[in-house]
Design a protein around this motif. Structure first.
Motif, short mmCIF file in Angstrom:
data_model
loop_
_atom_site.label_atom_id
_atom_site.label_comp_id
_atom_site.label_asym_id
_atom_site.label_seq_id
_atom_site.Cartn_x
_atom_site.Cartn_y
_atom_site.Cartn_z
N GLU A 167 65.57 13.33 -7.11
CA GLU A 167 64.17 12.94 -7.28
C GLU A 167 63.24 14.09 -6.92
O GLU A 167 62.22 14.31 -7.59
CB GLU A 167 63.86 11.71 -6.44
CG GLU A 167 62.59 10.97 -6.85
CD GLU A 167 62.73 10.22 -8.17
OE1 GLU A 167 61.71 9.70 -8.65
OE2 GLU A 167 63.85 10.16 -8.73
N ASP A 171 60.68 15.69 -9.58
CA ASP A 171 59.24 15.70 -9.29
C ASP A 171 58.68 17.12 -9.31
O ASP A 171 57.53 17.34 -9.75
CB ASP A 171 58.97 15.04 -7.95
CG ASP A 171 59.09 13.52 -8.00
OD1 ASP A 171 59.09 12.96 -9.12
OD2 ASP A 171 59.19 12.88 -6.93
N GLY A 224 68.12 5.25 -8.32
CA GLY A 224 66.78 5.75 -8.56
C GLY A 224 65.83 4.76 -9.21
O GLY A 224 65.97 3.55 -9.08
#
Length: 541
Positions: A167, A171, A224
């Motif tokens: 993640e 990002d 996720g």
């Protein structure tokens, strides 16, 4: 915009002292680096370096999957690979990241020297695009990796950092691409003079690609936030569709020919450029000769994915008749099959002007790869046909798939805006996809969307990563690697292995495997584990 050897030599010198395994160390003592970065031309030269990092021809990554077979078994495809001491993809991508970090930081010198913020931002945005690109390549292969967003000294503690999470990597990619979209020019603004440089829609497309990959991977692997990423994929692809910058090229076959090159082809979003001709040569390739030699021959699995012209698979269509010749394999099929596979009567090579049957000594599946076929180029062993890395067709496929995976359905209106445009480009004879057609014919919409992606992007290097994100590699890769039916016209000079139905066996299922607990991620190279004790090997490697 084709960087010549002269235009990138200064930048290559700036990074020449960097060891590829040193992740992100900067040669701060370089005398050239002291006087560089003070003009727009310096920034452009530095940015040109990133374009040398783009993939090159021939594209043979489909031999990792079930769509193509090379001259020998592929260890990624058949599950036989072992961790290596080094890994080109790992080292090369961190080299790109280091160069991007360096350029982003050093661009302040150009501002101080009077280069306008707008022009500095163009090239900083290109650096951020390529940093995002490199982290995406790493994410696909290794999952979480060390996240380094600045240049580092030789003793920087970040060199011993553990992996960031998936993640965190994603990002960071989104952040780079969002900033790049704000600063880059449109394809129209770049025009023919700067054709090939990264545009706003290129950055949006990469964002959509990353988001679709992570959205579907997290959905089917059970981790996720799939909704977050699939929403980003849908929204980013829609912005490209609404931009007015791109449209489909009229001729599918010519996408990989000289006719498909240049600013006039609005389907191309990102290309690897290969110069012009022998008298103005910057970079060339001999892709047709490599493919003719069997570097990536199509398989039966790929051939079977092409529909009949009534829109039905061969197992359901009344149009399908068991072929008795190699020519009949293509009868009443989606014409894109004949654009990617050689068939009898096609222009071939200088020593055999017209194609007859695939030479089994090279094309070991009994199917021959037609991409980049050009007799004149074959004759001189040199081609300048560009490599389309990202096409508008992929944007349409991303939007369709993201829409379906978010909602569990897709409207006929969205189908008409996406994959039906691809169907109409391929042929006016094939029916478009509608919810009613899928339901009444006993088809499955998800399967049809995936089939369309497989066929449209065939032999362009997408299939392996699709199997990974859909979590279907464990089903498809252990299967026997089959080729064409062994027709009498192949002759008896080369006698391949055959199954009981007389289809060519390129590789037996007994020598193929996929370890679910291991093979959805790649192994970190052992030298990187030795350099950084906080870097942990991926499970079961």
């Amino acid at each position: 915009m084709i960087p010549t050897n002269k235009t990138i030599v200064a930048v290559l010198f700036l990074i020449a002292t960097l060891s590829s395994c040193d992740v992100d160390r900067v040669p701060e003592t370089s005398l050239s680096d002291q006087s560089f970065w003070v003009s727009e031309n310096d920034l452009k030269l530095a940015a040109n370096y990133f374009y040398t990092r783009l993939p090159t021809l021939p594209i043979t990554n489909d031999t990792w999957s079930d769509d193509a077979y090379g001259r020998t078994p592929n260890s990624i495809s058949d599950g036989s690979r072992v961790p290596g001491s080094t890994d080109g993809s790992y080292n090369n991508n961190y080299t790109t990241i280091r160069a991007a970090n360096n350029m982003i930081e050093k661009s302040a010198k150009a501002l101080a020297a009077g280069v306008t913020a707008e022009r500095v931002n163009w090239y900083v945005a290109e650096a951020k695009y390529f940093r995002a690109w490199a982290y995406y390549q790493l994410l696909q292969r290794f999952g979480g990796v060390p996240l380094i967003l600045k240049t580092l000294d030789i003793d920087a503690p970040e060199l011993q950092a553990a992996q960031a999470t998936r993640e965190e990597i994603v990002d960071a990619i989104y952040a780079d691409l969002d900033d790049a979209v704000l600063k880059l020019r449109t394809a129209t603004q770049l025009g023919s003079a700067d054709y090939g440089r990264i545009s706003k829609t290129a950055a949006l497309t990469l964002k959509a690609q990353v988001a679709l990959f992570e959205g579907t991977r997290s959905k089917f692997h059970g981790y996720g936030n799939p909704v977050k990423h699939l929403t980003i994929a849908k929204d980013a692809s829609k912005l490209v569709m609404l931009s007015g910058q791109h449209s489909l090229f009229a001729n599918y076959f010519q996408l990989f020919q000289y006719e498909g090159e240049g600013f006039a082809n609005k389907e191309n979003i990102l290309v690897k450029q290969y110069g012009k001709n022998t008298t103005e040569s910057t970079l060339s390739h001999a892709t047709q000769r490599n493919l003719e030699g069997g570097a990536a021959s199509p398989t039966k699995a790929l051939a079977d994915s092409y529909l009949m012209t009534d829109g039905l698979p061969t197992t359901q269509s009344p149009l399908y008749v068991t072929p008795t010749t190699t020519t009949e394999v293509f009868k009443n099929r989606d014409p894109r099959m004949g654009d990617r596979f050689f068939k009898r009567g096609d222009p071939y090579i200088a020593t055999q002007l017209v194609f007859t049957v695939p030479p089994l000594s090279f094309a070991q599946t009994g199917f021959a790869n037609r991409c980049y076929a050009n007799i004149a180029d074959w004759n001189v062993s040199r081609s300048y046909i560009d490599l389309p890395i990202t096409r508008y067709a992929e944007v349409l496929l991303i939007h369709a798939e993201a829409t379906y995976e978010l909602n569990g359905s897709i409207s006929d209106a969205d189908l008409n805006l996406t994959i039906n445009l691809l169907r109409k480009r391929a042929t006016v004879n094939m029916p478009i996809v509608t919810n009613a057609f899928v339901a009444t014919k006993g088809l499955n919409m998800r399967d049809e969307l995936r089939r369309e992606r497989r066929v449209e992007l065939a032999l362009e290097g997408f299939r392996y990563w699709d199997l990974i994100r859909w979590k279907t590699a464990e089903t498809e890769l252990p299967k026997e690697m089959l080729g064409n039916y062994f027709f009498a016209e192949f002759g008896t000079s080369v006698l391949p292995m055959l199954n009981p139905q007389k289809f060519i066996i390129a590789q037996r299922a007994s020598t193929r495997k996929f370890d679910v607990s291991r093979d959805y991620l790649w192994p970190f190279p052992t030298n990187e584990l030795a350099l950084n004790p906080n870097l942990k090997q991926n499970p079961n490697w």
